[in-house]
Design an enzyme around this catalytic site. Structure first.
Site, PDB file in Angstrom:
ATOM      1  N   ILE A  16       0.851  -1.204   0.000  1.00  0.00           N
ATOM      2  CA  ILE A  16       0.000   0.000   0.000  1.00  0.00           C
ATOM      3  C   ILE A  16       0.885   1.252   0.000  1.00  0.00           C
ATOM      4  CG2 ILE A  16      -1.898   1.192   1.169  1.00  0.00           C
ATOM      5  CD1 ILE A  16      -2.595  -1.522   2.496  1.00  0.00           C
ATOM      6  N   PHE A  91       2.693   3.345   7.607  1.00  0.00           N
ATOM      7  CA  PHE A  91       2.294   2.004   7.146  1.00  0.00           C
ATOM      8  C   PHE A  91       3.127   0.911   7.801  1.00  0.00           C
ATOM      9  CE2 PHE A  91       1.459   4.627   3.286  1.00  0.00           C
ATOM     10  CZ  PHE A  91       0.136   4.312   3.073  1.00  0.00           C
ATOM     11  N   LYS A  95       1.740  -7.693   9.247  1.00  0.00           N
ATOM     12  CA  LYS A  95       0.292  -7.692   8.950  1.00  0.00           C
ATOM     13  C   LYS A  95      -0.367  -9.049   8.769  1.00  0.00           C
ATOM     14  CE  LYS A  95       0.845  -7.588   3.997  1.00  0.00           C
ATOM     15  NZ  LYS A  95       0.313  -7.209   2.722  1.00  0.00           N
ATOM     16  N   SER A 135      -7.377  -0.958  10.318  1.00  0.00           N
ATOM     17  CA  SER A 135      -7.964  -2.034   9.533  1.00  0.00           C
ATOM     18  C   SER A 135      -9.395  -2.300   9.970  1.00  0.00           C
ATOM     19  CB  SER A 135      -7.123  -3.287   9.777  1.00  0.00           C
ATOM     20  OG  SER A 135      -7.810  -4.428   9.328  1.00  0.00           O
ATOM     21  N   ALA A 136     -10.198  -2.798   9.044  1.00  0.00           N
ATOM     22  CA  ALA A 136     -11.574  -3.200   9.366  1.00  0.00           C
ATOM     23  C   ALA A 136     -11.583  -4.337  10.380  1.00  0.00           C
ATOM     24  CB  ALA A 136     -12.298  -3.627   8.100  1.00  0.00           C
ATOM     25  N   TYR A 159      -2.484  -9.568  15.795  1.00  0.00           N
ATOM     26  CA  TYR A 159      -2.364  -8.508  14.779  1.00  0.00           C
ATOM     27  C   TYR A 159      -3.454  -7.451  14.981  1.00  0.00           C
ATOM     28  CZ  TYR A 159      -3.164  -6.032  10.402  1.00  0.00           C
ATOM     29  OH  TYR A 159      -3.394  -5.041   9.480  1.00  0.00           O
ATOM     30  N   LYS A 163      -3.500  -3.223  16.148  1.00  0.00           N
ATOM     31  CA  LYS A 163      -4.171  -2.104  15.471  1.00  0.00           C
ATOM     32  C   LYS A 163      -5.079  -1.358  16.456  1.00  0.00           C
ATOM     33  CE  LYS A 163      -2.351  -2.503  11.497  1.00  0.00           C
ATOM     34  NZ  LYS A 163      -1.434  -1.479  11.021  1.00  0.00           N
ATOM     35  N   TYR A 187      -8.870   0.382   6.707  1.00  0.00           N
ATOM     36  CA  TYR A 187      -8.944  -0.180   5.356  1.00  0.00           C
ATOM     37  C   TYR A 187      -9.805  -1.431   5.361  1.00  0.00           C
ATOM     38  CZ  TYR A 187      -4.281   2.110   5.160  1.00  0.00           C
ATOM     39  OH  TYR A 187      -3.217   2.960   5.252  1.00  0.00           O
ATOM     40  N   PHE A 188     -10.557  -1.620   4.277  1.00  0.00           N
ATOM     41  CA  PHE A 188     -11.249  -2.892   4.071  1.00  0.00           C
ATOM     42  C   PHE A 188     -10.267  -3.810   3.319  1.00  0.00           C
ATOM     43  CE2 PHE A 188     -15.290  -2.731   6.221  1.00  0.00           C
ATOM     44  CZ  PHE A 188     -15.103  -1.506   6.856  1.00  0.00           C
ATOM     45  N   ASN A 209      -3.605 -14.104   1.502  1.00  0.00           N
ATOM     46  CA  ASN A 209      -4.809 -13.381   1.078  1.00  0.00           C
ATOM     47  C   ASN A 209      -5.319 -13.879  -0.269  1.00  0.00           C
ATOM     48  OD1 ASN A 209      -3.028 -10.965   2.599  1.00  0.00           O
ATOM     49  ND2 ASN A 209      -5.128 -11.308   3.280  1.00  0.00           N
ATOM     50  N   ARG A 306     -11.974 -21.200   7.250  1.00  0.00           N
ATOM     51  CA  ARG A 306     -10.692 -20.863   7.881  1.00  0.00           C
ATOM     52  C   ARG A 306     -10.978 -20.334   9.282  1.00  0.00           C
ATOM     53  NH1 ARG A 306      -6.965 -16.521   4.730  1.00  0.00           N
ATOM     54  NH2 ARG A 306      -8.673 -15.166   5.344  1.00  0.00           N
TER      55      ARG A 306
HETATM   56  P1  NAD Z   1       3.460  -4.553   3.501  1.00  0.00           P
HETATM   57  O1  NAD Z   1       4.048  -5.636   4.349  1.00  0.00           O
HETATM   58  O2  NAD Z   1       3.542  -4.703   2.017  1.00  0.00           O
HETATM   59  O3  NAD Z   1       4.091  -3.148   3.922  1.00  0.00           O
HETATM   60  C1  NAD Z   1       4.551  -2.870   5.216  1.00  0.00           C
HETATM   61  C2  NAD Z   1       5.946  -2.306   5.079  1.00  0.00           C
HETATM   62  O4  NAD Z   1       6.453  -1.979   6.383  1.00  0.00           O
HETATM   63  C3  NAD Z   1       6.942  -3.307   4.452  1.00  0.00           C
HETATM   64  O5  NAD Z   1       7.607  -2.667   3.385  1.00  0.00           O
HETATM   65  C4  NAD Z   1       7.886  -3.651   5.591  1.00  0.00           C
HETATM   66  O6  NAD Z   1       9.196  -3.909   5.129  1.00  0.00           O
HETATM   67  C5  NAD Z   1       7.807  -2.397   6.460  1.00  0.00           C
HETATM   68  N1  NAD Z   1       8.102  -2.615   7.879  1.00  0.00           N
HETATM   69  C6  NAD Z   1       7.634  -3.583   8.714  1.00  0.00           C
HETATM   70  N2  NAD Z   1       8.116  -3.417   9.957  1.00  0.00           N
HETATM   71  C7  NAD Z   1       8.922  -2.332   9.912  1.00  0.00           C
HETATM   72  C8  NAD Z   1       9.709  -1.655  10.881  1.00  0.00           C
HETATM   73  N3  NAD Z   1       9.774  -2.084  12.148  1.00  0.00           N
HETATM   74  N4  NAD Z   1      10.416  -0.569  10.488  1.00  0.00           N
HETATM   75  C9  NAD Z   1      10.361  -0.132   9.207  1.00  0.00           C
HETATM   76  N5  NAD Z   1       9.641  -0.734   8.254  1.00  0.00           N
HETATM   77  C10 NAD Z   1       8.916  -1.811   8.604  1.00  0.00           C
HETATM   78  O7  NAD Z   1       1.943  -4.374   3.950  1.00  0.00           O
HETATM   79  P2  NAD Z   1       0.780  -3.497   3.309  1.00  0.00           P
HETATM   80  O8  NAD Z   1      -0.267  -4.442   2.821  1.00  0.00           O
HETATM   81  O9  NAD Z   1       1.316  -2.480   2.390  1.00  0.00           O
HETATM   82  O10 NAD Z   1       0.189  -2.825   4.625  1.00  0.00           O
HETATM   83  C11 NAD Z   1       0.577  -1.529   5.051  1.00  0.00           C
HETATM   84  C12 NAD Z   1      -0.132  -1.183   6.340  1.00  0.00           C
HETATM   85  O11 NAD Z   1      -1.544  -1.262   6.150  1.00  0.00           O
HETATM   86  C13 NAD Z   1       0.201  -2.141   7.498  1.00  0.00           C
HETATM   87  O12 NAD Z   1       0.282  -1.383   8.686  1.00  0.00           O
HETATM   88  C14 NAD Z   1      -0.996  -3.072   7.536  1.00  0.00           C
HETATM   89  O13 NAD Z   1      -1.217  -3.596   8.819  1.00  0.00           O
HETATM   90  C15 NAD Z   1      -2.122  -2.102   7.126  1.00  0.00           C
HETATM   91  N6  NAD Z   1      -3.272  -2.803   6.542  1.00  0.00           N
HETATM   92  C16 NAD Z   1      -3.093  -3.641   5.467  1.00  0.00           C
HETATM   93  C17 NAD Z   1      -4.184  -4.321   4.935  1.00  0.00           C
HETATM   94  C18 NAD Z   1      -4.002  -5.277   3.779  1.00  0.00           C
HETATM   95  O14 NAD Z   1      -4.888  -6.094   3.544  1.00  0.00           O
HETATM   96  N7  NAD Z   1      -2.910  -5.230   3.018  1.00  0.00           N
HETATM   97  C19 NAD Z   1      -5.461  -4.138   5.487  1.00  0.00           C
HETATM   98  C20 NAD Z   1      -5.608  -3.271   6.573  1.00  0.00           C
HETATM   99  C21 NAD Z   1      -4.505  -2.590   7.092  1.00  0.00           C
HETATM  100  N1  UDP Z   2     -10.054 -16.923   1.070  1.00  0.00           N
HETATM  101  C1  UDP Z   2     -10.165 -18.155   0.423  1.00  0.00           C
HETATM  102  N2  UDP Z   2      -9.012 -18.785   0.017  1.00  0.00           N
HETATM  103  C2  UDP Z   2      -7.766 -18.256   0.219  1.00  0.00           C
HETATM  104  C3  UDP Z   2      -7.673 -16.990   0.877  1.00  0.00           C
HETATM  105  C4  UDP Z   2      -8.846 -16.373   1.288  1.00  0.00           C
HETATM  106  O1  UDP Z   2     -11.264 -18.664   0.217  1.00  0.00           O
HETATM  107  O2  UDP Z   2      -6.762 -18.891  -0.167  1.00  0.00           O
HETATM  108  C5  UDP Z   2     -11.295 -16.222   1.483  1.00  0.00           C
HETATM  109  C6  UDP Z   2     -11.369 -15.956   2.984  1.00  0.00           C
HETATM  110  O3  UDP Z   2     -11.941 -17.073   3.657  1.00  0.00           O
HETATM  111  C7  UDP Z   2     -12.250 -14.705   3.031  1.00  0.00           C
HETATM  112  C8  UDP Z   2     -11.895 -13.967   1.730  1.00  0.00           C
HETATM  113  O4  UDP Z   2     -11.301 -14.951   0.877  1.00  0.00           O
HETATM  114  O5  UDP Z   2     -13.617 -15.064   2.960  1.00  0.00           O
HETATM  115  C9  UDP Z   2     -10.880 -12.827   1.944  1.00  0.00           C
HETATM  116  O6  UDP Z   2      -9.745 -13.335   2.635  1.00  0.00           O
HETATM  117  P1  UDP Z   2      -8.415 -12.473   2.809  1.00  0.00           P
HETATM  118  O7  UDP Z   2      -7.455 -13.312   3.590  1.00  0.00           O
HETATM  119  O8  UDP Z   2      -7.954 -11.983   1.469  1.00  0.00           O
HETATM  120  O9  UDP Z   2      -8.894 -11.209   3.627  1.00  0.00           O
HETATM  121  P2  UDP Z   2      -9.540 -11.077   5.103  1.00  0.00           P
HETATM  122  O10 UDP Z   2      -9.796 -12.440   5.637  1.00  0.00           O
HETATM  123  O11 UDP Z   2      -8.511 -10.331   5.878  1.00  0.00           O
HETATM  124  O12 UDP Z   2     -10.788 -10.296   4.908  1.00  0.00           O
END
Ligand code: NAD
Ligand code: UDP
Length: 354
Positions: A16, A91, A95, A135-136, A159, A163, A187-188, A209, A306
């Site tokens: 992100i 960020f 995660k 996060s949601a 985790y 948050k 974020y969703f 994911n 799951r």
């Molecule tokens: P990502 O792992 O791709 O990015 C996180 C980045 O943080 C990585 O580049 C990692 O190297 C860096 N990092 C981790 N620990 C660190 C530290 N101690 N010091 C410096 N850098 C560090 O993950 P993302 O999907 O881009 O997520 C970004 C943020 O959004 C996270 O905080 C995550 O929890 C939050 N978030 C993500 C999702 C999702 O589904 N991807 C959903 C909700 C919230």
């Molecule tokens: N999911 C799935 N197979 C996979 C990964 C995820 O069926 O290999 C499903 C999971 O059960 C959920 C949806 O996809 O219903 C989204 O899952 P994800 O892990 O991407 O996000 P989150 O659970 O954090 O919403």
């Protein structure tokens, strides 16, 4: 043209973060990335610079390293040609839900200690504008849908707990000193990739994911998708019975940050927004949409539910629309097309030798 504003992006090399850096550069911001590359590669930063044709200042630093972090903020106070840092988008963190159950201390250290270290450094440099990636997951299993920001909060794994704890820490901080401006963005399900196909999600190992998993099946790296449950029959589910989520294009999500920053600069105080589309899509609907976008068959097997999954989850994003003038515009088809474009051009992610 307005004077350029400098922001620090922690975790800016990640999924992100890299997309947000790109939108920041396009908007004319100066970007300073702090990332320890624990879950990313500096190649993402290189590619963002190429797409935007602008530079990013990159520091491979852990946010828990107060001295190095402080030195970066100091550096930007020096010299006549250097503007100081106006805000931070945070960020950086770990995660993966399953991993957080196995190694909770790493999660508390990276996420909680990392955030405390960042906040202390920001405070000591008088930088009090912060956007935080929440996060949601903090809504737990909601009783009704769509989810509004004032719904009760609860979490079920380390985790999620990090948050929620960070949200509470930030609320306490703001209560103690209202000159802090803080946006908690919940974020969703972020998916998709920049339209260029040059940056995207590149998880290490087998993806947890759904979207990256489907993409790797489509490209032939994995044999089939396990669908975790097709017996979720609630009034919020589609008739296929697979889980329902609010998938949001990562570029729309990135633009949410671009809208939140100027809000902070108007002394907004602490604000909370859902960033989602407001629409739920089922796992099966996504699989079909991905087949259409890629022209490939995606083999799947129905597997048991799951542990810890909820049936359905989607946002009410109207608060962000009203107050930030932000709305997600990209469709499921756009998300599938752009994920596929990234995956087929980079079958091994950012690793060389594609
Ligand atoms: P990502 O792992 O791709 O990015 C996180 C980045 O943080 C990585 O580049 C990692 O190297 C860096 N990092 C981790 N620990 C660190 C530290 N101690 N010091 C410096 N850098 C560090 O993950 P993302 O999907 O881009 O997520 C970004 C943020 O959004 C996270 O905080 C995550 O929890 C939050 N978030 C993500 C999702 C999702 O589904 N991807 C959903 C909700 C919230
Ligand atoms: N999911 C799935 N197979 C996979 C990964 C995820 O069926 O290999 C499903 C999971 O059960 C959920 C949806 O996809 O219903 C989204 O899952 P994800 O892990 O991407 O996000 P989150 O659970 O954090 O919403």
């Amino acid at each position: 043209m307005r004077e350029s504003i400098k922001v620090v992006v922690t975790g800016g090399a990640g999924y992100i973060g890299s997309h947000t850096c790109l939108e920041l550069l396009k908007e004319g911001y100066e970007v300073v990335v702090v990332d320890n590359l624990a879950n990313s590669s500096s190649e993402s930063i290189k590619r963002v610079q190429e797409i935007a044709n602008k530079k990013i200042e990159f520091h491979q630093v852990d946010v828990r390293d107060r001295e190095k972090l402080s030195a970066i903020f100091n550096e930007h106070k020096k010299g006549e040609n250097k503007s100081s840092i106006k805000g931070v988008i945070h960020f950086a963190g770990l995660k993966a839900v399953g991993e957080s159950v196995r190694i909770p201390l790493d999660y508390y250290s990276n996420n909680i200690t990392g955030t405390l270290s960042l906040l202390e450094v920001m405070k000591s440099h008088g930088v009090k504008n912060l956007v935080f990636s929440s996060s949601a997951t903090v809504y737990g299993e909601p009783k009704t849908l769509p989810i509004k920001e004032d719904f009760p909060l609860s979490v079920t794994n380390p985790y999620g707990r990090t948050k929620l704890m960070i949200e509470e820490i930030l609320k306490d901080l703001h209560a103690s000193d209202p000159s802090w401006n803080i946006a908690l963005l919940r974020y969703f399900n972020p998916v998709g990739a920049d339209r260029s196909g040059k940056i995207g999600e590149d998880p290490f190992g087998i993806p947890n994911n759904l979207f990256p998993y489907i993409a790797q099946v489509a490209v032939g790296r994995l044999p089939f998708l396990n669908i975790f449950g097709d017996d979720y029959h609630t009034k919020y589910n589609t008739k296929d019975g697979t889980g329902v989520r609010d998938f949001i294009h990562v570029s729309d999500l990135a633009l949410g940050h671009i809208k939140a920053l100027p809000k902070l600069f108007t002394n907004s105080g602490l604000v909370i927004y859902n960033l989602g589309t407001g629409k739920g899509s089922s796992v099966m609907e996504l699989l079909r949409a991905f087949e259409a976008a890629s022209g490939r068959k995606i083999p799947f097997k129905i597997a048991p539910r799951r542990a810890g999954d909820i049936a359905a989850c989607y946002a009410d994003p109207s608060k962000a629309q009203k107050e930030l003038n932000w709305i997600a515009t990209r469709t499921i088809e756009d998300m599938c097309r752009d994920t596929w474009n990234w995956q087929k051009n980079n079958p091994n992610g950012f690793k060389k030798g594609d």
